[in-house]
Design an enzyme around this catalytic site. Structure first.
Site, PDB file in Angstrom:
ATOM      1  N   GLU A 271       4.290  -3.242  12.561  1.00 42.71           N
ATOM      2  CA  GLU A 271       3.271  -2.218  12.314  1.00 42.71           C
ATOM      3  C   GLU A 271       2.146  -2.941  11.593  1.00 42.71           C
ATOM      4  OE1 GLU A 271       1.120  -0.010  10.334  1.00 42.71           O
ATOM      5  OE2 GLU A 271       2.827   0.951   9.325  1.00 42.71           O
ATOM      6  N   LEU A 272       1.088  -3.247  12.337  1.00 40.86           N
ATOM      7  CA  LEU A 272       0.078  -4.203  11.852  1.00 40.86           C
ATOM      8  C   LEU A 272      -1.259  -3.515  11.543  1.00 40.86           C
ATOM      9  CD1 LEU A 272       1.053  -7.020  14.376  1.00 40.86           C
ATOM     10  CD2 LEU A 272       1.958  -6.609  12.084  1.00 40.86           C
TER      11      LEU A 272
ATOM     12  N   LYS B  40      12.526  -7.192   1.729  1.00 47.53           N
ATOM     13  CA  LYS B  40      11.621  -7.997   0.895  1.00 47.53           C
ATOM     14  C   LYS B  40      10.355  -7.170   0.681  1.00 47.53           C
ATOM     15  CE  LYS B  40       8.156 -10.521   1.453  1.00 47.53           C
ATOM     16  NZ  LYS B  40       7.305 -10.081   0.338  1.00 47.53           N
ATOM     17  N   PRO B  41      10.242  -6.517  -0.504  1.00 46.95           N
ATOM     18  CA  PRO B  41       9.029  -5.739  -0.774  1.00 46.95           C
ATOM     19  C   PRO B  41       7.882  -6.656  -1.141  1.00 46.95           C
ATOM     20  CG  PRO B  41      10.491  -5.666  -2.667  1.00 46.95           C
ATOM     21  CD  PRO B  41      11.189  -6.510  -1.626  1.00 46.95           C
TER      22      PRO B  41
ATOM     23  N   ASN C  17       0.813  -1.230   0.000  1.00 45.76           N
ATOM     24  CA  ASN C  17       0.000   0.000   0.000  1.00 45.76           C
ATOM     25  C   ASN C  17       0.843   1.274   0.000  1.00 45.76           C
ATOM     26  OD1 ASN C  17       0.757  -0.386   2.660  1.00 45.76           O
ATOM     27  ND2 ASN C  17      -1.183   0.303   3.521  1.00 45.76           N
TER      28      ASN C  17
ATOM     29  N   GLU D 179     -11.087  -4.749   9.540  1.00 47.72           N
ATOM     30  CA  GLU D 179     -10.388  -3.641   8.883  1.00 47.72           C
ATOM     31  C   GLU D 179     -10.817  -3.671   7.417  1.00 47.72           C
ATOM     32  OE1 GLU D 179      -6.089  -3.956   8.760  1.00 47.72           O
ATOM     33  OE2 GLU D 179      -5.890  -1.793   8.601  1.00 47.72           O
TER      34      GLU D 179
ATOM     35  N   GLY E 154       2.419  -4.872   7.845  1.00 52.61           N
ATOM     36  CA  GLY E 154       1.467  -5.720   7.121  1.00 52.61           C
ATOM     37  C   GLY E 154       0.365  -6.174   8.056  1.00 52.61           C
ATOM     38  N   SER E 155      -0.221  -7.311   7.735  1.00 54.88           N
ATOM     39  CA  SER E 155      -1.393  -7.752   8.491  1.00 54.88           C
ATOM     40  C   SER E 155      -1.001  -8.306   9.866  1.00 54.88           C
ATOM     41  CB  SER E 155      -2.128  -8.846   7.713  1.00 54.88           C
ATOM     42  OG  SER E 155      -1.366 -10.040   7.739  1.00 54.88           O
TER      43      SER E 155
ATOM     44  N   CYS F  28      -3.285   1.552   6.785  1.00 55.79           N
ATOM     45  CA  CYS F  28      -3.536   1.008   8.132  1.00 55.79           C
ATOM     46  C   CYS F  28      -4.116   2.062   9.053  1.00 55.79           C
ATOM     47  CB  CYS F  28      -2.239   0.499   8.749  1.00 55.79           C
ATOM     48  SG  CYS F  28      -1.453  -0.720   7.758  1.00 55.79           S
TER      49      CYS F  28
HETATM   50  C1  SIN Z   1       0.344   2.334   6.536  1.00 53.81           C
HETATM   51  O1  SIN Z   1      -0.765   2.248   6.048  1.00 53.81           O
HETATM   52  O2  SIN Z   1       0.920   1.323   6.950  1.00 53.81           O
HETATM   53  C2  SIN Z   1       1.101   3.622   6.639  1.00 53.81           C
HETATM   54  C3  SIN Z   1       0.266   4.813   6.502  1.00 53.81           C
HETATM   55  C4  SIN Z   1       1.018   6.096   6.745  1.00 53.81           C
HETATM   56  O3  SIN Z   1       2.231   6.133   6.997  1.00 53.81           O
HETATM   57  O4  SIN Z   1       0.345   7.121   6.699  1.00 53.81           O
END
Ligand code: SIN
Length: 499
Positions: free
Chosen positions: A270-271, A194-195, A171, A401, A248-249, A304
């Protein structure tokens, strides 16, 4: 996503770039460009036009081991660079990203679908982390602590943790890389990235610019794969990797956390989120509508931190809904490359089916769809921006979500009631509210169980603040002065005999 055996080299694209060097279809390992050892490649498609825009190597664990070994050996030297020297290279990387902003944004829009204006915003946002951590590299200070005995002195130093495995999402194909990698490199760590297999071209373009910036061989490595699980296992299991940073998730984050346990790696996660967006009856309604549009519909709802559940207080509910529907109806849908487009395609058919299912669940359980509620005629991956009233807390729009352009608006009466509903989720990433009462603002900001709170704003993301969540949204902070902490070990030296 399709994996193919390459026969005549890579399938070439039609991306017209000013700087053709940014179009990379090999992976960057130990300062060189590599195909996968097995000769396989992943086919990358534009989610709007469906055109094939290129291929990237479909690597396996053996390629990953090579990248880890390169990063491990580069670490032995990189950690000895002065902070100023590391800062200079990072600064150069930042400048190259700004110089190539138009091309980087174009690659991003073509592989991810977000509108070009948003893509440009992401490139600026991504580059700002590189600039920030180039500066922070010089401020990784230690401490001197008064000793616990007359002959004792204590000094504290911070040392780079080692090789970092950075696993990043589709994203934000650019900014989530720079947000993890810049503090790591600034601290003296080396990285294997790893993208997402859906958006690897942005990552490879960043590697090309890193090469031009002059990072020594092996300091920054990128591997692409369709087998995320095999690479995740290697990164989390390999003893040479000392830190995993993942966005990610929550489901995948838990797997990586478990896998990292065997070698007791430091982990940042960061989930997922389930952000509440609360509008109190004393709010500036026009500002709240603007904030809701920004926080809900950015990247077609695929962030997220997108607001997921909107709560409007009884007295202003109708006015807020009416104004929001008008603003949502004005959003332009289409190809991200087209001027003025606000909403592009979702990332793929699975994402679209999920959004359809969540809306159907609401509709069949009595919610009212005021606008949207179906796939757009403009494109088969664009879901119409949707506003839903009369939802309830049993519905998927409350629990899940959504990750799509769907805004359910819940009605509430009291502050206590809305705080309880807002916190009724295992997630704790972003939250938002609008209101003017000074005391209530403090009470609500303190009561929300989230890592980030937007007060009278729908846009909270910035380099200078510590991005991150609590509860099942993860731990660790990215950006700001705290962003380095996840990439260093603290060591103290206790000096005796100082008589
Ligand atoms: C994300 O969706 O993981 C990041 C969003 C952001 O940095 O604003």
């Amino acid at each position: 996503m399709e994996s193919v055996k390459l026969v005549d080299g890579n399938i070439k694209t039609m991306i017209a770039l000013n700087n053709k060097n940014l179009y990379k279809t090999d992976c960057y390992i130990n300062g060189e460009w590599h195909a996968a050892k097995n000769g396989h490649a992943i086919v990358i498609n534009n989610p709007f036009s469906k055109e094939v825009i290129g291929t990237v190597p479909d690597m396996e664990a053996a390629d990953c081991v090579e990248a880890i070994d390169a990063a491990h050996s580069a670490f032995q030297e990189w950690k000895k660079y002065t902070a100023a020297d590391r800062a200079q290279i990072l600064r150069k990387w930042y400048e190259l990203q700004i110089e190539n902003l138009e091309d980087l944004a174009k690659i991003l829009t073509i592989e991810q679908g977000k509108p070009l204006a948003e893509a440009k915003g992401e490139i600026r946002y991504g580059a700002s982390f590189v600039e920030w951590f180039a500066e922070e590299a010089k401020r990784i200070y230690g401490d001197v602590i008064p000793g616990h005995g007359r002959d004792k002195r204590i000094t504290v130093i911070k040392q780079p943790i080692g090789v970092v495995g950075a696993i990043t999402p589709w994203n934000f194909p650019n900014a989530m890389i720079t947000r993890k990698v810049s503090p790591a490199l600034a601290a003296g760590c080396t990285v294997v990235i790893k993208p997402s297999e859906l958006t690897p071209l942005s990552a490879l373009a960043l590697a090309e610019l890193a090469d031009q910036a002059g990072f020594p061989k092996g300091v920054l490595n990128i591997i692409t794969t369709s087998d995320a699980s095999a690479i995740g296992k290697e990164l989390t299991g390999n003893p040479k990797v000392k830190k995993i940073s993942f966005t990610g998730s929550t489901k995948v984050g838990k797997i990586l956390l478990k896998q990292s346990a065997d070698s007791v790696k430091k982990v940042s996660l960061e989930l997922g989120g389930n952000a509440p967006f609360i509008v109190f009856d004393d709010a500036d309604i026009d500002a709240a509508v603007k904030g809701a549009i920004a926080s809900k519909f950015r990247n077609a709802g695929q962030t997220c931190v997108c607001s997921n559940r909107i709560f409007a207080q009884e007295a202003i509910y109708d006015e807020f809904v009416e104004k929001l529907v008008k603003a949502v109806a004005a959003l332009k849908l289409g190809d991200g490359l087209e001027t003025g487009v606000n909403i592009g395609p979702l990332i793929g058919a699975k994402a679209l089916a999920f959004v359809e299912n969540v809306v159907e669940d609401a509709r069949s359980n009595g919610a009212v769809i005021l606008t949207g509620g179906k796939v757009s005629l403009v494109n088969d991956l664009i879901y119409e921006p949707t506003v839903i009233t009369n939802p309830n807390t049993g519905m998927k729009v409350f629990r899940e979500e959504i990750f799509g352009p769907v805004a359910p608006i819940f009605k509430f009466e009291t502050e206590e009631e809305v705080i309880e509903m807002a916190n009724d989720t295992p997630y704790g990433l972003a939250s938002y509210f609008y209101g003017r009462d000074y005391a209530r603002i403090w009470r609500v900001a303190e009561a929300l169980e989230y890592g980030m709170v937007g007060i009278n704003t729908g846009m909270i993301s910035t380099t200078v603040a510590p991005f991150g969540g609590i509860k099942q949204s993860g731990f660790g902070r990215e950006g700001s002065k705290y962003g380095i902490d996840d990439f260093v070990n603290i060591k103290y030296m206790c000096w005796g005999g100082v008589d």
